[in-house]
Write a protein that holds these residues in place. Structure first.
Motif, PDB file in Angstrom:
ATOM      1  N   UNK A  41     -33.348 -39.872  11.696  1.00  0.00           N
ATOM      2  CA  UNK A  41     -32.192 -40.539  10.601  1.00  0.00           C
ATOM      3  C   UNK A  41     -32.134 -39.073  10.649  1.00  0.00           C
ATOM      4  N   UNK A  42     -30.754 -38.827   9.720  1.00  0.00           N
ATOM      5  CA  UNK A  42     -29.799 -38.151   9.830  1.00  0.00           C
ATOM      6  C   UNK A  42     -29.921 -38.107   8.185  1.00  0.00           C
ATOM      7  N   UNK A  43     -30.049 -37.041   8.074  1.00  0.00           N
ATOM      8  CA  UNK A  43     -29.771 -36.575   6.463  1.00  0.00           C
ATOM      9  C   UNK A  43     -28.261 -35.407   6.179  1.00  0.00           C
ATOM     10  N   UNK A  44     -27.671 -34.953   4.489  1.00  0.00           N
ATOM     11  CA  UNK A  44     -26.688 -34.449   4.748  1.00  0.00           C
ATOM     12  C   UNK A  44     -27.202 -33.893   3.038  1.00  0.00           C
ATOM     13  N   UNK A  45     -27.243 -32.685   2.722  1.00  0.00           N
ATOM     14  CA  UNK A  45     -27.914 -31.776   1.490  1.00  0.00           C
ATOM     15  C   UNK A  45     -26.380 -30.951   0.816  1.00  0.00           C
ATOM     16  N   UNK A  46     -26.621 -31.499  -0.151  1.00  0.00           N
ATOM     17  CA  UNK A  46     -25.065 -30.558  -0.803  1.00  0.00           C
ATOM     18  C   UNK A  46     -26.089 -30.071  -2.109  1.00  0.00           C
ATOM     19  N   UNK A  47     -25.385 -28.856  -2.104  1.00  0.00           N
ATOM     20  CA  UNK A  47     -25.968 -27.926  -3.397  1.00  0.00           C
ATOM     21  C   UNK A  47     -25.307 -28.165  -5.245  1.00  0.00           C
ATOM     22  N   UNK A  48     -26.177 -28.411  -5.596  1.00  0.00           N
ATOM     23  CA  UNK A  48     -25.836 -28.830  -7.407  1.00  0.00           C
ATOM     24  C   UNK A  48     -25.614 -27.367  -8.049  1.00  0.00           C
ATOM     25  N   UNK A  49     -24.885 -27.778  -8.939  1.00  0.00           N
ATOM     26  CA  UNK A  49     -25.200 -26.703  -9.978  1.00  0.00           C
ATOM     27  C   UNK A  49     -26.220 -26.768 -11.664  1.00  0.00           C
TER      28      UNK A  49
END
Length: 293
Positions: A41-49
């Motif tokens: 699988x491939x995962x994508x991560x983005x910080x939240x505030x």
């Protein structure tokens, strides 16, 4: 850094899987060699505030609250707060899911392990691999292996690992079209639980044809889910085929890509099948170490 995209979560194969006993609490004692492969699988991560952990993509059959990714990240957030005295930054996760559920490939555990490594990096949390393994273990016995990140001789309930030389080869993997629930296999009355323990030295270095040992769970899975046994029988015409994990996927080692392609061309149309190459090291570790994400 506020994001990590295209993070790999590779599958694993159990080159053999022996059940050598059972603890008083019901957990089974295992021995196995876990081999990473270059499909996952491939995962994508983005910080939240806002400090929240959430999954932004739908995964059929897996509600967000029960997803190992989300549960692992929330455990990491708790550990972060305890260590740093403040709330962890939030994080949003998108998942490109190609590994089948109930396939014995460790997909959910691999996703969770990649999530722990990615968030630890993005949050600058400072946890060691050993600490991440401790965070992940209560959620799934395979999670520590994916954080360990290399071919391993695995014992206990999955937490005791030693590096071992694995084969450099290609595998043909068949998805028989059934999802095998792990509890159904481990609770079966006819499951063999007394295989004689082996030593790591017994596992032949770079063993290609995978004729070492067996998968003690295979007979039970084949009885309960006949397509598994049918796939083993069919693929066995081309080499030492066996089931991985508690099923349902079946694999066979091939010396090269050309041989794998030749077998793939013969697979009956009612099965999904693919090829993958063995990996010596988890690709996420190299990407993080070299800041290539």
């Amino acid at each position: 850094m506020t994001s990590l995209h295209d993070c790999p979560a590779p599958a694993k194969l159990n080159l053999f899987l022996h059940v050598v006993g059972r603890r008083a609490d019901g957990y089974h004692l295992l021995q196995s060699v876990f081999q990473l492969i270059d499909r996952g699988d491939t995962l994508h991560f983005d910080l939240r505030g806002d400090g929240r952990v959430n999954r932004t993509t739908d995964v059929p059959g897996v509600p967000e609250e029960s997803d190992l990714i989300v549960r692992a990240l929330r455990r990491l957030a708790d550990a972060y707060q305890e260590r740093h005295g403040r709330a962890a930054p939030g994080i949003a996760v998108a998942v490109e899911k190609i590994l089948p559920m109930g396939g014995g490939l460790g997909g959910g555990s691999s996703d969770a392990a990649t999530a722990l490594m990615a968030a630890n990096h993005l949050w600058q949390a400072g946890f060691t691999d050993a600490e991440l393994m401790d965070i992940g273990l209560p959620l799934g016995a395979d999670i520590p292996f994916f954080i360990y990140g290399q071919t391993a001789f695995v014992e206990g309930v999955g937490e005791a690992m030693q590096p071992v030389e694995g084969p450099d080869c290609w595998y043909v993997v068949i998805e028989p079209g059934v999802s095998v629930p792990t509890p159904a296999i481990f609770t079966a009355e006819d499951l063999t639980r007394d295989t004689k323990p082996v030593r790591i030295a017994d596992f032949p270095a770079a063993h290609l044809l995978n004729e070492f040992g067996k998968n003690d769970l295979q007979a039970v899975a084949s009885r309960l889910f006949p397509p598994v046994g049918q796939a083993v029988e069919w693929l066995g015409e081309y080499g030492a085929a066996r089931m991985t994990g508690s099923g349902a996927c079946v694999f066979c080692a091939m010396p090269g890509e050309a041989e794998a392609d030749q077998v793939l061309g013969q697979v009956p149309g009612n099965w999904r099948a693919w090829k993958a190459r063995s990996l010596k090291r988890h690709p996420m570790k190299s990407l993080l170490q070299n800041n290539e994400l």
